[in-house]
Write a protein that holds these residues in place. Structure first.
Motif, mmCIF file in Angstrom:
data_model
loop_
_atom_site.group_PDB
_atom_site.id
_atom_site.type_symbol
_atom_site.label_atom_id
_atom_site.label_comp_id
_atom_site.label_asym_id
_atom_site.label_seq_id
_atom_site.Cartn_x
_atom_site.Cartn_y
_atom_site.Cartn_z
ATOM 1 N N TYR A 205 38.474 35.909 52.023
ATOM 2 C CA TYR A 205 38.262 35.490 50.663
ATOM 3 C C TYR A 205 37.910 34.372 50.188
ATOM 4 C CZ TYR A 205 40.456 40.128 48.998
ATOM 5 O OH TYR A 205 40.764 41.463 48.580
ATOM 6 N N MET A 206 37.206 34.227 49.483
ATOM 7 C CA MET A 206 36.569 32.954 48.761
ATOM 8 C C MET A 206 37.052 32.422 47.461
ATOM 9 S SD MET A 206 34.793 32.156 51.560
ATOM 10 C CE MET A 206 33.684 30.806 50.953
ATOM 11 N N GLY A 207 37.635 31.242 47.407
ATOM 12 C CA GLY A 207 37.973 30.526 46.129
ATOM 13 C C GLY A 207 39.337 31.538 45.609
ATOM 14 N N TRP A 208 39.718 30.710 44.508
ATOM 15 C CA TRP A 208 41.029 31.444 43.990
ATOM 16 C C TRP A 208 41.109 32.960 43.444
ATOM 17 C CZ3 TRP A 208 42.594 33.911 39.532
ATOM 18 C CH2 TRP A 208 43.852 33.896 39.321
ATOM 19 N N GLY A 209 42.065 33.594 43.643
ATOM 20 C CA GLY A 209 42.352 34.923 43.089
ATOM 21 C C GLY A 209 42.482 36.190 44.035
ATOM 22 N N HIS A 210 43.630 36.768 43.990
ATOM 23 C CA HIS A 210 43.832 37.966 44.503
ATOM 24 C C HIS A 210 43.983 38.144 46.061
ATOM 25 C CE1 HIS A 210 43.582 39.230 40.129
ATOM 26 N NE2 HIS A 210 41.949 39.001 40.360
ATOM 27 N N GLU A 211 43.846 37.145 46.691
ATOM 28 C CA GLU A 211 44.089 37.335 48.070
ATOM 29 C C GLU A 211 45.658 37.855 48.349
ATOM 30 O OE1 GLU A 211 45.716 33.306 46.993
ATOM 31 O OE2 GLU A 211 43.501 34.253 46.861
ATOM 32 N N ARG A 245 38.420 30.144 38.238
ATOM 33 C CA ARG A 245 38.522 31.257 38.641
ATOM 34 C C ARG A 245 36.944 32.193 38.570
ATOM 35 N NH1 ARG A 245 44.060 33.040 35.884
ATOM 36 N NH2 ARG A 245 45.272 31.522 36.390
ATOM 37 N N ASP A 246 36.187 31.484 39.093
ATOM 38 C CA ASP A 246 34.884 32.189 38.981
ATOM 39 C C ASP A 246 34.584 33.245 40.194
ATOM 40 O OD1 ASP A 246 35.057 29.649 40.545
ATOM 41 O OD2 ASP A 246 33.324 30.066 41.642
ATOM 42 N N ARG A 247 35.517 33.207 41.084
ATOM 43 C CA ARG A 247 35.483 34.294 42.114
ATOM 44 C C ARG A 247 36.446 35.496 41.685
ATOM 45 N NH1 ARG A 247 31.495 34.311 46.231
ATOM 46 N NH2 ARG A 247 33.064 35.776 46.972
ATOM 47 N N ALA A 248 37.363 35.304 40.824
ATOM 48 C CA ALA A 248 38.436 36.100 40.484
ATOM 49 C C ALA A 248 37.987 37.606 40.340
ATOM 50 C CB ALA A 248 39.022 35.725 39.352
ATOM 51 N N ASP A 249 36.948 37.760 39.648
ATOM 52 C CA ASP A 249 36.466 39.324 39.250
ATOM 53 C C ASP A 249 35.877 40.050 40.678
ATOM 54 O OD1 ASP A 249 37.069 39.048 36.839
ATOM 55 O OD2 ASP A 249 35.074 38.640 36.007
ATOM 56 N N ARG A 250 35.267 39.176 41.341
ATOM 57 C CA ARG A 250 34.864 39.847 42.707
ATOM 58 C C ARG A 250 35.887 40.015 43.643
ATOM 59 N NH1 ARG A 250 29.663 35.795 43.946
ATOM 60 N NH2 ARG A 250 30.716 34.393 42.348
ATOM 61 N N ASN A 251 36.744 38.991 43.686
ATOM 62 C CA ASN A 251 38.122 39.321 44.551
ATOM 63 C C ASN A 251 38.823 40.471 44.194
ATOM 64 O OD1 ASN A 251 37.406 37.206 46.021
ATOM 65 N ND2 ASN A 251 38.982 35.755 45.220
ATOM 66 N N ARG A 252 39.025 40.803 42.968
ATOM 67 C CA ARG A 252 39.509 41.789 42.300
ATOM 68 C C ARG A 252 39.124 43.029 42.660
ATOM 69 N NH1 ARG A 252 39.134 45.339 37.931
ATOM 70 N NH2 ARG A 252 40.910 45.974 37.089
ATOM 71 N N GLN A 253 37.382 43.286 42.609
ATOM 72 C CA GLN A 253 36.917 44.305 43.145
ATOM 73 C C GLN A 253 37.372 44.681 44.536
ATOM 74 O OE1 GLN A 253 35.273 46.636 41.217
ATOM 75 N NE2 GLN A 253 36.121 45.243 39.533
ATOM 76 N N ARG A 254 37.326 43.694 45.382
ATOM 77 C CA ARG A 254 37.555 43.703 46.787
ATOM 78 C C ARG A 254 39.121 44.292 46.981
ATOM 79 N NH1 ARG A 254 36.796 38.929 50.707
ATOM 80 N NH2 ARG A 254 37.468 40.583 52.163
#
Length: 287
Positions: A205-211, A245-254
């Protein structure tokens, strides 16, 4: 869980020594004393090390400091490194800016059950009250209802009831149908064996969010039930600026894809961390 079962409290931190000092002080005041603390340091400067060394001298609890160089946001990796050092059968994850109440470890112990994990919640503390706590060393312990009502009126906290009412054996704790929303990595717990089965946190996971949500989803996919820590394990989350939170949406999809695929093991996780540690140790011996 038996009182003789060792718990490891893993506390991630990054360059917030003043908040970490408050958190470690709160850990030293726990009513349940049979646990260890592992600070998972994602590349902080010497100010954090000094706080840990000072706490270690004063604390009646075993305290370890796991650090790696600052190379961007690597929360999952430093958590895995801390897990690799943990001696406890049960792991509690507590952020370095989240102040535990005195019965925090005791409540997690009471909720621990084989085949389950616990996800707790937080009480948000506002900027002004946070400043008083970390800069002026104003303690949050033993504060009266009048004090907290005043903070609520001023907008310095978002909840009051969990500070005064605890429901450790609330029958609705196990979720009947899994929901991945509302997962807070600042307050959750799982058995070390179960964490190993899902290969810990996913370092890809890259950046903040949803790991954190990914971690809980994979435990769910492995057959581990989620229990709610609501009205039992709440922590006081000190104010801070929001992370990018620029990576949050992509991490959510993961996370959603992980749930759909019923994937269990992290792509790059605990096993890889342990393998690298062994390789590094062998290299030192060979040298």
């Amino acid at each position: 869980m038996k009182t003789s079962t060792l718990i490891s409290v893993i506390v991630p931190t990054y360059n917030r020594a003043d908040a970490l000092s408050v958190v470690l002080d709160a850990c030293a005041r726990q009513t349940d004393r049979y646990f260890e603390i592992i600070v998972a340091d994602d590349g902080s400067t010497d100010a954090t090390r000094r706080v840990i060394e000072r706490s270690r001298r004063q604390m009646p609890i075993h305290l370890e400091h796991v650090w790696h160089p600052d190379d961007g946001f690597r929360l999952a990796e430093i958590r895995n490194k801390a897990i690799a050092e943990a001696r406890g059968e049960y792991l509690i994850f507590l952020d370095g800016d989240c102040v535990p109440q005195p019965d925090f470890v005791a409540q997690h112990r009471a909720l621990a059950e084989r085949g389950t994990m616990v996800t707790g919640s937080r009480i948000l503390i506002g900027r002004s009250l946070t400043h008083l706590v970390v800069k002026n060393k104003v303690s949050l312990y033993g504060r009266s209802l009048v004090f907290w009502l005043a903070q609520r009126i001023k907008g310095e906290t978002n909840k009051l009831l969990p500070l005064f009412v605890k429901l450790p054996r609330w029958p609705r704790r196990p979720e009947r149908s899994f929901k991945w929303r509302g997962i807070k990595g600042c307050n959750m717990a799982a058995w070390a064996n179960d964490v190993a089965i899902v290969n810990g946190f996913d370092e890809s996971y890259m950046g903040w969010g949803h790991e954190d949500a990914d971690f809980v989803v994979r435990l769910h996919n492995a057959g581990i039930r989620r229990k709610k820590g609501f009205m039992a394990t709440e922590v006081l989350h000190l104010w801070h600026e929001e992370a990018p939170r620029d990576r949050a949406d992509r991490n959510r999809q993961r996370v959603l894809q992980c749930l759909s695929d019923r994937r269990i093991a992290a792509q790059t996780g605990l096993a890889q961390t342990l393998a690298k540690a062994r390789s590094d140790a062998d290299a030192v011996v060979a040298a």
